[in-house]
Structure formats: C-alpha cells, structure tokens
Motif scaffolding. Structure first.
Motif, short mmCIF file in Angstrom:
data_model
loop_
_atom_site.label_atom_id
_atom_site.label_comp_id
_atom_site.label_asym_id
_atom_site.label_seq_id
_atom_site.Cartn_x
_atom_site.Cartn_y
_atom_site.Cartn_z
N GLU A 171 -44.98 13.91 0.50
CA GLU A 171 -45.96 13.58 0.27
C GLU A 171 -46.16 12.34 -0.99
O GLU A 171 -46.61 11.35 -1.05
CB GLU A 171 -47.18 14.40 -0.26
CG GLU A 171 -48.47 13.84 -0.49
CD GLU A 171 -49.17 13.26 0.75
OE1 GLU A 171 -48.58 13.52 1.78
OE2 GLU A 171 -50.49 12.84 0.49
N ARG A 197 -56.10 6.78 3.14
CA ARG A 197 -56.00 7.65 4.07
C ARG A 197 -56.48 7.37 5.57
O ARG A 197 -57.58 6.77 5.55
CB ARG A 197 -56.33 8.98 3.83
CG ARG A 197 -55.49 10.38 4.38
CD ARG A 197 -55.79 11.39 3.71
NE ARG A 197 -57.26 11.99 4.20
CZ ARG A 197 -58.21 12.53 3.70
NH1 ARG A 197 -58.24 11.88 2.38
NH2 ARG A 197 -59.28 12.90 4.39
N GLN A 200 -57.85 11.32 11.03
CA GLN A 200 -57.26 12.19 12.04
C GLN A 200 -57.13 11.30 13.48
O GLN A 200 -55.77 11.24 14.01
CB GLN A 200 -57.67 13.54 12.54
CG GLN A 200 -57.39 14.60 11.43
CD GLN A 200 -56.09 14.78 11.27
OE1 GLN A 200 -55.26 15.22 12.10
NE2 GLN A 200 -55.63 14.55 10.08
N LYS A 203 -54.65 8.37 12.81
CA LYS A 203 -53.10 8.54 12.19
C LYS A 203 -52.01 8.37 13.30
O LYS A 203 -52.42 8.19 14.68
CB LYS A 203 -53.15 9.77 11.71
CG LYS A 203 -52.88 11.01 12.56
CD LYS A 203 -52.68 12.50 12.03
CE LYS A 203 -52.78 13.50 12.67
NZ LYS A 203 -51.89 13.69 13.87
N GLN A 208 -48.27 14.31 10.11
CA GLN A 208 -49.58 15.00 9.47
C GLN A 208 -50.59 14.42 8.79
O GLN A 208 -51.75 14.52 8.87
CB GLN A 208 -48.64 15.77 8.34
CG GLN A 208 -49.45 17.19 8.12
CD GLN A 208 -48.82 18.15 7.40
OE1 GLN A 208 -47.34 18.43 7.78
NE2 GLN A 208 -49.19 18.78 6.36
N ARG A 209 -50.29 13.17 8.12
CA ARG A 209 -51.05 12.41 7.24
C ARG A 209 -50.62 11.12 7.51
O ARG A 209 -49.35 10.69 7.40
CB ARG A 209 -51.19 12.63 5.92
CG ARG A 209 -52.08 13.87 5.55
CD ARG A 209 -51.95 14.33 4.32
NE ARG A 209 -53.16 14.91 3.72
CZ ARG A 209 -53.75 14.77 2.53
NH1 ARG A 209 -53.47 13.94 1.86
NH2 ARG A 209 -55.14 15.36 2.57
N TYR A 211 -51.43 6.84 6.02
CA TYR A 211 -51.88 6.10 4.93
C TYR A 211 -51.68 4.66 5.44
O TYR A 211 -50.81 4.39 6.24
CB TYR A 211 -51.32 6.29 3.59
CG TYR A 211 -51.53 7.70 3.02
CD1 TYR A 211 -52.55 8.16 2.19
CD2 TYR A 211 -50.42 8.67 3.20
CE1 TYR A 211 -52.83 9.37 1.99
CE2 TYR A 211 -50.54 9.92 2.83
CZ TYR A 211 -51.92 10.05 2.05
OH TYR A 211 -51.78 11.71 1.82
N HIS A 229 -46.31 7.32 6.47
CA HIS A 229 -46.89 8.58 7.29
C HIS A 229 -45.94 9.66 6.54
O HIS A 229 -44.69 9.84 6.39
CB HIS A 229 -46.38 8.74 8.70
CG HIS A 229 -46.91 7.18 9.42
ND1 HIS A 229 -48.09 7.16 9.57
CD2 HIS A 229 -46.31 6.37 9.93
CE1 HIS A 229 -48.20 5.83 10.23
NE2 HIS A 229 -46.93 5.47 10.49
#
Ligand SMILES: [Zn+2]
Length: 477
Positions: A171, A197, A200, A203, A208-209, A211, A229
């Motif tokens: 992260e 960010r 969902q 993305k 998972q996440r 930005y 990511h």
C-alpha cells in the motif's frame, strides 16, 4: 503545413484537438483503424515525459527491465476479474510461422500475468523482497472508439510491477508511485492533477484498490492521467508468487502495478492549448526557444545571421532551434511555432543588430504584452528566467481554471446542470447503484475519492442516504 486557422475550442473542441495533433505534427493516423503513428515532434515530447518519470522511478529505488509482447492465453485466465475486464479488448495470435498454434497467444494488454509468472520463479525468500521493476513498452487493447493519444489500439507506456512482504508495504508503494505521478504532472507538465482513490466499479480489473491522478481538460472534461494499483494477493495467488518468511513459513507476496501512458501527451495538449495551438510546458517542450531571423535582402541577411549564430551560442544550454527556412516569411514562422507551442520565440532583425538587443515573445502571453526587448549580453539570463515564469504561470492558470470549474451542487437537479459544464464534488453513499444511475442520467462517472475530505458527513447527491465521503464526478475522456 497550412495557413488555415484551427477551429476555435469553443466552436468545436474535439475538432480543435484532432487538427492540432496532426498539424503540430505530433501524431498521424496509421493504416490500421485506431492505431497511430507518433511523429518525431510528438515522440520528442514523450521522451521528455519518459525522462522526467524515469529519473523519479530510479530515485525511488526502481530498476528497468523488458518482458515479452506475447503472453500465453492461459496466463490471463488465471485471475478471474482480470480476464473478465480485459477479454473484450484482447488481440490474440492464433497462427505463428504458418502453423495454427497449440495455445493462442495474447498481445499484452498489460503485463501483470507474465511478470507474475516470472516473479514466482525469481522470488524465493524474504531476502528477495521487495522487487521493484519498471518496464517501458507498448501494449494493445482493442478499443472501439479511438482518439489520437487519448485512446488508441496500441499505446506506449511504462508499467511498474512490485512485490512486497506485507500489505502495508504494498500500500505504501502504491501511494508512493501515485505521488510520483502527481509530482511529475504538477511540477514538470504544469498539469494540476487531483489524486484519489477509484471507486470499486472504476478500479483496475484484478486490483484490490486503485488510485489515480485526474486532470481537468480545457473543455472541463476529466482525464485519468495515471493509475497506481494495490493488487493485494490476487496475482500472487493466481501465479504462486510466494516467499519463505523469517520463520521459514511460506507466504504469498503482495504486489502492485502502476502506469502512465502516451495518453499524457493528450493531457498536456488539452490542459494548456489555446486557439492558436499547443502551449508546451518549458520543462517538457522539445524545443524551448525558437530563433526567427528577419531580413529583407542579402546585406541584412548576413548581418542578422551573424548575430543569430552569436545568440545561438549564448543559448546553448537550452533546447534551441534556429528557423532558417528561406522559402517562408517570418510571419508564417511565428504562426507555425505558435501552433507547435514553443515557449519562447526570439526575433532578430536588422534593428536588433543595430541596438545590440533581441526581441523575445512568450507563447503563453500573446501579442505585445508578452514581448520584451533584451540586451544581447542578458539574453541567456532572461531566457532562463522566462522559462521558469512560463512554467509557473501555466500551472497557475490551469489550477485557477480547474478550481473555477469544480462545484458543490446543492441537489441532484443542480448536480445535473453542473455536469454539463464542470465537475461536481459531491457526497456519495458509496453504493454502486447510485453511481450507475448517475452515469446513466448524466454520462458522468466517479473520477476519484480525494484523500483530503472535509470533516463530518452529508447525504448522497443521488439517493439522499447518509454519506461520509465526497467524490469528484465528471464526464471523462
Ligand atoms: Zn446514494
């Protein structure tokens, strides 16, 4: 070259863009629909973008490598979300050397899978971590609606791929690289991006996440200019990227990926360009200073060209070009270099020779207001200062434009109105259904959820339910 004027941005923004890209000789259409040829002037701009990024990647501990263009189809199928996201855009090779292939090969749309496969082979122990690799290359995504630089079948980019021992480290890396992009965009390209960010639904397929850095173009539409990511353990599990930890236990890695592409050239064009053409930020401009000699006859020519040589030597520290084409007029050259966005023009005529001075004109301030007469011996100092001023004023101008076009609509009818001409920073409950309905109604998508949130809570701009985050909504490229 032609002397015909560009369409104005107000009249037809999209035509202004298309013509400008071609007439400034940045890129041209290729024989295959949706592909582009990046011409030398456009490539020189991309090279400067690459240099600005590559320097930052290396300063943050990354190294470059190159992975292959062809990937076994089965690799893509290993991560479910990834293949679902990318399969509509895949170009697949089924014949090689005249023979039908046993397994089809995909032309990489991105390289998580093949790099994941190699990382599984290379990473054995916690001592091998982190792995911090970037690659500069090209990818193919079979896009239906294409625009030069903004969306093309094949594009150039860099993709960073890293592997870490913990979620926290992954992260941290994801955010570090997002900030590297923001630093580059703001300080080198004078593009005042907003970081945040992704929702969902927006993305990256398999992350998972995600930005992004989001930029506002001259028509107020948004452009996602770079993404970073946190892939969690999704690819590590799909490709068995494992390491033995300090207790000799087998663990899955945590991976990230981040990319910025030739699309960024489009961001520069649409952030700074005006009705006369490009305005390139001095730090990235392939040509920072163009010298235009002005003379009527051979006697004047020889006086002027002697001085041009002197000035050229004095300005050797800058990216400089002398436009000595004799078949076209100085007026035509002025327009041509304005169209191409060169930050500073230096004019040298017989009167300047007489006065021991030269005339400078800055691209960002048209007409007399941007001109100054500079004594010969101060030209180098003056140009250095002017480039710094132009860089700063482009950022200031773009930031003011962005801020003037971000609104906080009080209700949904006002929101719909705002979306017609700008961005909305609005409360959102986080429900994908509200997001989808807003998109259906207004064509606006969630651009990013900014890190800086005002204290307190509000109600969702669409459904009125409690919301604790504000989100940027806009129509996007
Ligand atoms: Zn809602």
């Amino acid at each position: 070259m032609s002397e015909e004027k560009l369409p104005s941005r107000n009249e037809n923004y999209s035509e202004w863009y298309n013509q400008l890209v071609q007439r400034a000789e940045l890129a041209d259409y290729a024989p295959v629909r949706g592909c582009m040829v990046i011409r030398p002037y456009g490539w020189a701009l991309w090279e400067n973008i690459q240099a600005g990024l590559d320097r930052r990647f290396k300063a943050t501990g990354h190294v470059n490598a190159a992975f292959p263009l062809l990937i076994p189809m089965s690799f893509l199928e290993k991560e479910k979300e990834h293949v679902a996201g990318f399969s509509p855009e895949l170009a697949i090779v089924t014949i090689g050397g005249g023979e039908k292939l046993e397994e089809p090969l995909v032309i990489r749309p991105t390289s998580e899978t093949i790099i994941g496969h190699m990382y599984a082979k290379w990473i054995k122990s916690y001592r091998d971590l982190p792995v911090l690799i970037n690659q500069w290359g090209n990818v193919v995504r079979w896009e239906m609606r294409t625009r030069l630089f903004l969306r093309t079948l094949e594009f150039y980019w860099q993709e960073g791929h890293t592997a870490h021992a913990t979620y926290e480290e992954a992260e941290e890396e994801t955010l570090r690289m997002l900030n590297v992009y923001a630093d580059f965009a703001i300080n080198d390209a004078a593009v005042p991006v907003i970081t945040g960010r992704k929702s969902q639904s927006e993305k990256f397929a398999g992350a998972q996440r995600s930005y992004a850095i989001e930029a506002m173009m001259g028509d107020t539409r948004a452009l996602q200019a770079g993404t970073s990511h946190n892939l969690g353990q999704n690819f590590a599990k799909a490709f068995n990227i494992q390491y033995l930890d300090t207790k000799n236990l087998l663990q899955y890695c945590w991976t990230t990926s981040w990319g910025l592409s030739t699309r960024f050239v489009g961001a520069i064009i649409m952030t700074h360009g005006d009705d006369q053409g490009l305005i390139l930020p001095p730090k990235l401009a392939p040509i920072q200073v163009v010298v235009v000699p002005i003379y009527k006859n051979d006697i004047e020519k020889s006086l002027v060209m002697t001085k041009v040589e002197e000035i050229k030597n004095q300005l050797a520290d800058f990216r400089i070009k002398v436009d000595d084409r004799s078949e076209i007029t100085p007026g035509f050259k002025f327009n041509d270099w304005e169209l191409r966005g060169v930050p500073i023009r230096v004019e040298i005529g017989p009167k300047d020779v007489e006065k021991n001075s030269v005339m400078t004109a800055r691209r960002d301030i048209p007409g007399k207001a941007g001109k100054s007469s500079v004594p010969n011996d101060q030209i180098s100092h003056h140009v250095a200062k002017l480039l710094v001023d132009i860089q700063a004023s482009l950022l200031e101008r773009a930031t003011a434009f962005r801020d003037a076009n971000i609104f906080d609509p009080k209700d949904y009818p006002a929101f719909k109105d705002v979306i017609e001409h700008g961005w909305a920073l609005s409360w959102w409950c986080g429900d994908a259904e509200c997001e989808a309905k807003i998109k259906e109604d207004t064509k606006a998508t969630t651009r990013c959820i900014p890190f800086e949130q005002q204290a307190g809570a509000g109600t969702c701009i669409y459904c009125g339910k409690p919301a604790n985050e504000k989100v940027y909504f806009a129509r996007a490229y």
